[in-house]
Design an enzyme around this catalytic site. Structure first.
Site, PDB file in Angstrom:
ATOM      1  N   MET A  75     -14.458  84.167 -54.602  1.00  0.00           N
ATOM      2  CA  MET A  75     -13.538  85.249 -54.254  1.00  0.00           C
ATOM      3  C   MET A  75     -12.199  85.180 -54.988  1.00  0.00           C
ATOM      4  O   MET A  75     -11.283  85.948 -54.694  1.00  0.00           O
ATOM      5  CB  MET A  75     -13.287  85.275 -52.740  1.00  0.00           C
ATOM      6  CG  MET A  75     -14.541  85.505 -51.934  1.00  0.00           C
ATOM      7  SD  MET A  75     -15.387  87.015 -52.427  1.00  0.00           S
ATOM      8  CE  MET A  75     -16.974  86.730 -51.682  1.00  0.00           C
ATOM      9  N   CYS A  76     -12.075  84.267 -55.940  1.00  0.00           N
ATOM     10  CA  CYS A  76     -10.836  84.177 -56.725  1.00  0.00           C
ATOM     11  C   CYS A  76     -10.800  85.262 -57.794  1.00  0.00           C
ATOM     12  O   CYS A  76     -11.804  85.526 -58.445  1.00  0.00           O
ATOM     13  CB  CYS A  76     -10.734  82.814 -57.403  1.00  0.00           C
ATOM     14  SG  CYS A  76     -10.219  81.510 -56.309  1.00  0.00           S
ATOM     15  N   HIS A  77      -9.619  85.834 -57.982  1.00  0.00           N
ATOM     16  CA  HIS A  77      -9.425  86.823 -59.036  1.00  0.00           C
ATOM     17  C   HIS A  77      -9.239  86.116 -60.369  1.00  0.00           C
ATOM     18  O   HIS A  77      -8.579  85.074 -60.428  1.00  0.00           O
ATOM     19  CB  HIS A  77      -8.177  87.668 -58.745  1.00  0.00           C
ATOM     20  CG  HIS A  77      -8.300  88.526 -57.546  1.00  0.00           C
ATOM     21  ND1 HIS A  77      -8.052  88.060 -56.274  1.00  0.00           N
ATOM     22  CD2 HIS A  77      -8.640  89.827 -57.410  1.00  0.00           C
ATOM     23  CE1 HIS A  77      -8.245  89.035 -55.416  1.00  0.00           C
ATOM     24  NE2 HIS A  77      -8.605  90.119 -56.073  1.00  0.00           N
ATOM     25  N   MET A 115      -5.435  78.125 -55.784  1.00  0.00           N
ATOM     26  CA  MET A 115      -6.810  77.688 -56.061  1.00  0.00           C
ATOM     27  C   MET A 115      -6.919  77.096 -57.460  1.00  0.00           C
ATOM     28  O   MET A 115      -7.664  76.133 -57.682  1.00  0.00           O
ATOM     29  CB  MET A 115      -7.795  78.839 -55.888  1.00  0.00           C
ATOM     30  CG  MET A 115      -7.918  79.322 -54.452  1.00  0.00           C
ATOM     31  SD  MET A 115      -8.265  78.003 -53.261  1.00  0.00           S
ATOM     32  CE  MET A 115      -9.815  77.383 -53.875  1.00  0.00           C
ATOM     33  N   GLU A 116      -6.171  77.638 -58.404  1.00  0.00           N
ATOM     34  CA  GLU A 116      -6.186  77.107 -59.768  1.00  0.00           C
ATOM     35  C   GLU A 116      -5.576  75.704 -59.799  1.00  0.00           C
ATOM     36  O   GLU A 116      -6.090  74.810 -60.484  1.00  0.00           O
ATOM     37  CB  GLU A 116      -5.440  78.051 -60.711  1.00  0.00           C
ATOM     38  CG  GLU A 116      -6.196  79.332 -61.017  1.00  0.00           C
ATOM     39  CD  GLU A 116      -6.248  80.352 -59.886  1.00  0.00           C
ATOM     40  OE1 GLU A 116      -7.027  81.320 -60.006  1.00  0.00           O
ATOM     41  OE2 GLU A 116      -5.530  80.198 -58.865  1.00  0.00           O
ATOM     42  N   ASP A 130     -15.797  60.156 -63.509  1.00  0.00           N
ATOM     43  CA  ASP A 130     -16.909  60.166 -64.469  1.00  0.00           C
ATOM     44  C   ASP A 130     -16.696  59.158 -65.582  1.00  0.00           C
ATOM     45  O   ASP A 130     -17.621  58.440 -65.968  1.00  0.00           O
ATOM     46  CB  ASP A 130     -17.080  61.563 -65.056  1.00  0.00           C
ATOM     47  CG  ASP A 130     -18.195  61.613 -66.087  1.00  0.00           C
ATOM     48  OD1 ASP A 130     -19.323  61.177 -65.765  1.00  0.00           O
ATOM     49  OD2 ASP A 130     -17.945  62.068 -67.213  1.00  0.00           O
TER      50      ASP A 130
END
Length: 166
Positions: A75-77, A115-116, A130
């Site tokens: 749902m992120c733009h 969110m970014e 990793d």
């Protein structure tokens, strides 16, 4: 707020319509950390990890992740980011090392970049894991959270330091 903004009138998921929102300068900072053995930490610091310069690779991975957030969080733009900065703070005791990650993301747009910033911090930590897992499989990532955000209709936010975290 009485209703969830990410649901339509049928109760189905939707991307929020931001077409009427004003463009403003926005920023967000998110943090996380990677706890590891002293051996792994020392090898990261000395640049002796077999896969390469761990912090340089993690920094580039974080920047790439911030730019791809809308491709992995449904749902992120999609946003045009104006800046992404990744900072590290390295701390060690006799038994373990801690790599603290801070991701700052900026844009001028109609929606925020929390969110970014969270994606950048998370992918940075995953990349560290990793690259170091051959040395230390017991690494621990987190907690991961937003420490601040600026701009937009809801205004500025600065996390209360008494809430705990990294």
């Amino acid at each position: 707020m009485d209703s969830f903004t990410h649901f339509n009138e049928q109760g189905r998921a939707k991307m929020v319509d931001i077409s009427e929102k004003k463009q403003t300068s926005r920023s967000a900072v998110a943090v996380t950390q990677v706890k590891m053995t002293k051996l792994a930490f020392d090898q990261v610091q000395a640049g002796k990890v077999g896969k390469g310069d761990v912090l340089a690779v993690a920094q580039v991975a974080a920047i790439m992740a911030a730019k791809q957030t809308s491709n992995i969080v449904p749902m992120c733009h999609p946003l045009s980011l104006t800046g992404v900065d990744i900072r590290f703070d390295l701390e060690a005791t006799d038994q373990e090392g801690l790599i603290k990650v801070e991701a700052e993301v900026k844009t001028t747009g109609k929606t925020g970049v929390e969110m970014e910033a969270l994606t950048a911090a998370s992918v940075c930590a995953l990349t560290i894991y990793d690259m170091c897992k051959a040395i230390d499989k017991d690494m621990v990532i987190g907690p991961t959270y937003v420490t601040s955000k600026t701009g937009g209709k809801s205004g500025d936010y600065h996390r209360n330091p008494t809430k705990g975290g990294a």
